[in-house]
Design an enzyme around this catalytic site. Structure first.
Site, PDB file in Angstrom:
ATOM      1  N   ARG A 200     134.727 -13.003  75.066  1.00 15.39           N
ATOM      2  CA  ARG A 200     135.915 -12.097  74.856  1.00 15.39           C
ATOM      3  C   ARG A 200     136.918 -12.725  74.173  1.00 15.39           C
ATOM      4  NH1 ARG A 200     139.027 -10.134  80.515  1.00 15.39           N
ATOM      5  NH2 ARG A 200     139.857 -12.350  80.013  1.00 15.39           N
TER       6      ARG A 200
ATOM      7  N   TYR B 160     150.646 -12.735  83.905  1.00 12.61           N
ATOM      8  CA  TYR B 160     150.078 -14.033  83.326  1.00 12.61           C
ATOM      9  C   TYR B 160     149.327 -13.835  82.078  1.00 12.61           C
ATOM     10  CZ  TYR B 160     146.667 -12.894  86.946  1.00 12.61           C
ATOM     11  OH  TYR B 160     145.538 -12.187  87.731  1.00 12.61           O
TER      12      TYR B 160
END
Lengths: 397, 397
Positions: free
Chosen positions: A356, A209
């Site tokens: 991130r 995913y």
């Protein structure tokens, strides 16, 4: 490199959103939306139970395994899709421990994704045979490999910092000491070239995913080295890993090769969606994709650092030691990420202080990188993050 | 009873098909098709990673668990959805064995679905502690329960014959001897009233693609008795069963209650489809559904036996001892079922000689039952099954 710009049209990217998620969930491939519809309305609806044969549902785990195998240097017939990554980690480790019955140490590192460590601990506690889960700093892994180690169990790309392990060197060292090597490719598959055969990896697992864009909760994969797989006794010995699932024998006999790593009934709709998502990788040279990924991440680091002094690079500066993501630290990283999201720039926060960003050449552009870097600079410089709505924690980010 | 006829419109039932699958895969609920589309196009597409919060994806396993719990007599907060049934069997048994550390026997029967036995064997072999998987005839289970038994592990409804175990009596007997009771409800959930609380069951598991109509590869569920669950150490200790999954601690701490039986990232698309499928049970009184199911199955037995002497009832004749399915034996059962399917009447073949039919009052009618019974009579009486295209075995039926 320009070849990638045309692939952006393969994805649904909402207006006003810069998607640099790093990478927890890939965007929706247009073909996947149509495939979900077709699987439900054109297969399940009219074919009913006969869909298992007529629509090829039963073969999806092996078919998808081979498609992913091409992206990670795994030969045909060595990879199969199913379950979740946590389950696949458990399968790999349980198998490895039985192949090294006299050894008692599982070596991992503190940069591993926590669920890998949790699953390992759960397995070792169940076995109750005195195994130790030894968790060292990422930099200390190589030196910690010795004759006590049954298996090293590592994630190639650190989910927080993007730090890249040297899979080939660590696998070689493990083998030199008689240990097996289990690699988690969660942040590698579809993000950079992986050569499982060249690295001589024993087991590899990953999810689909993230960079493979298989959708929320898409199934995981597992690879077993072809010359090892027939020695593996599946701990999770489900009926679809049986040599003859529809004979309904009372006794288990493992299927040939990688089929034995199948467990229960595969999630057909998720698998069909993943199958369509993988079309976006057809014809992609992973070396080209890696080169473009590095261009984007180098640009991002340079522009963020030029725009903003109050963040610290958490990723290796050398792109050769980085995956396809870049992380910065900021003491109020959570709020900074919320402020970015409010501007339509989506990355991830990872506790305690990491923001991130992932770079996917299939759809990310240099303009998006510049927009994100400029926004970080403004949000940090002006204290835009310091608002109650950004500081209040939600359950998931 | 007539209330059920209006529910048939909730399902996509292809023209010319009489669907008496028994029950390997429920038909497509119309709402599920729309929900699959919406989950992909209206959630994953525009919400991307934020869907985990904004679309409630993260809560689906508990929400769906509670919805299924209502159909099986489980209190709120005691059931959670995820993984496959094989994995849930493993979780339940691993937990039960740790709760009875001094005992070495797992008692099951030869009518259990093979994957339950395979998973149990795989677990016991991994543990290597001298456990025995004792498999007796279904009729012999009660007498085989003694102080050596850690857990009985049984499927309530035999997948071949439909024979119904007395869940309450066997659980009571297990408890009287200090053993735990694990019930597989694969052919029970949504098919007949189940009262886990009234039976005092310790663990229950089941799948959702049969009578719950969740679609091919829909996820499984697990129930743990509320006063037992906090003693359970999850063997499959995945991150989403952690007390604080997004703290990314290196150490595992089980979540409260049933949440600890979650493992990895849930298959959101399959779960959303299941959620929509469960709407078909809203307002259904399971006692009414059971009464109608018995009417249909009694009609079927009477009409088949009137039409045809060459099949033998494999199911209990007393409906109180049967699930919502009826099976007959015929030496050429495989070919008979293929001939039926060629006429648009869909049941299942189960080796070696069983033809199996399920009765789902949500959509099956008395007319369908008559049509199927008449077809069986003709196919068997005229030898219509004896054609090469019906006798050639396919991989899956």
């Amino acid at each position: 490199m320009s070849g990638f710009t045309t692939r952006r049209a393969l994805f649904v990217l909402p207006d006003g959103i810069t998607y640099l998620d790093g990478n927890s969930l890939g965007p929706l491939p247009r073909a996947a939306a149509e495939r979900a519809r077709a699987t439900v309305a054109d297969e399940w609806g009219p074919l009913l139970i006969t869909g298992w044969n007529k629509a090829g549902w039963m073969d999806l785990p092996r078919k998808l395994g081979d498609r992913i195998g091409k992206l990670i240097g795994a030969p045909e017939g060595s990879t199969v899709v199913g379950d979740t990554l946590s389950i696949k980690v458990y399968q790999a480790l349980a198998s490895a421990l039985e192949l090294r019955p006299e050894r008692r140490v599982v070596l991992s590192d503190s940069g591993n994704f926590p669920t890998d460590l949790y699953m390992a601990k759960g397995l070792l506690d169940s076995l109750g045979k005195g195994h130790e889960l030894k968790v060292v700093d990422p930099e200390a892994v190589a030196d910690a490999i010795d004759e006590s180690v049954a298996a090293i169990m590592l994630t190639q790309v650190d989910y927080r910092t993007g730090r890249l392990h040297d899979m080939k060197a660590l696998t070689e060292k493990a083998h030199a000491h008689g240990a097996l090597a289990i690699w988690d490719l969660a942040h590698s598959a579809g993000a950079l070239p992986v050569d499982l055969t060249g690295c001589d990896a024993d087991f590899a697992v990953g999810c689909t995913y993230k960079y493979l864009n298989g959708g929320p909760g898409a199934p995981a994969f597992i690879f077993v080295r072809p010359d090892l797989v027939d020695q593996v006794r599946p701990a999770l010995s489900g009926w679809l890993g049986h040599a003859a699932p529809f004979a309904f024998d009372l006794d288990y006999r493992p299927g040939d090769g990688i089929s034995r790593m199948r467990v229960g009934t595969p999630p057909v709709i998720q698998m069909a969606v993943l199958d369509a998502a993988l079309d976006a990788f057809e014809g992609v040279d992973m070396a080209d994709l890696r080169a473009r990924s590095i261009e984007l991440s180098e640009q991002f680091i340079a522009e963020v650092e030029a725009a903003c002094r109050d963040v610290t690079l958490a990723s290796p500066r050398d792109p050769a030691h980085r995956g396809s993501q870049v992380s910065f630290r900021h003491p109020e990283g959570y709020a900074v990420m919320q402020a970015l999201i409010a501007r339509g720039i989506i990355g991830d926060f990872r506790a305690p202080d990491i923001i991130r960003f992932g770079f996917c050449p299939l759809y990310n552009t240099a303009e998006e990188v510049s927009r994100a870097a400029a926004a970080i600079g403004e949000i940090v410089a002006t204290g835009e993050w310091d608002r109650p709505e950004f500081r209040t924690r939600k359950a998931v980010t």
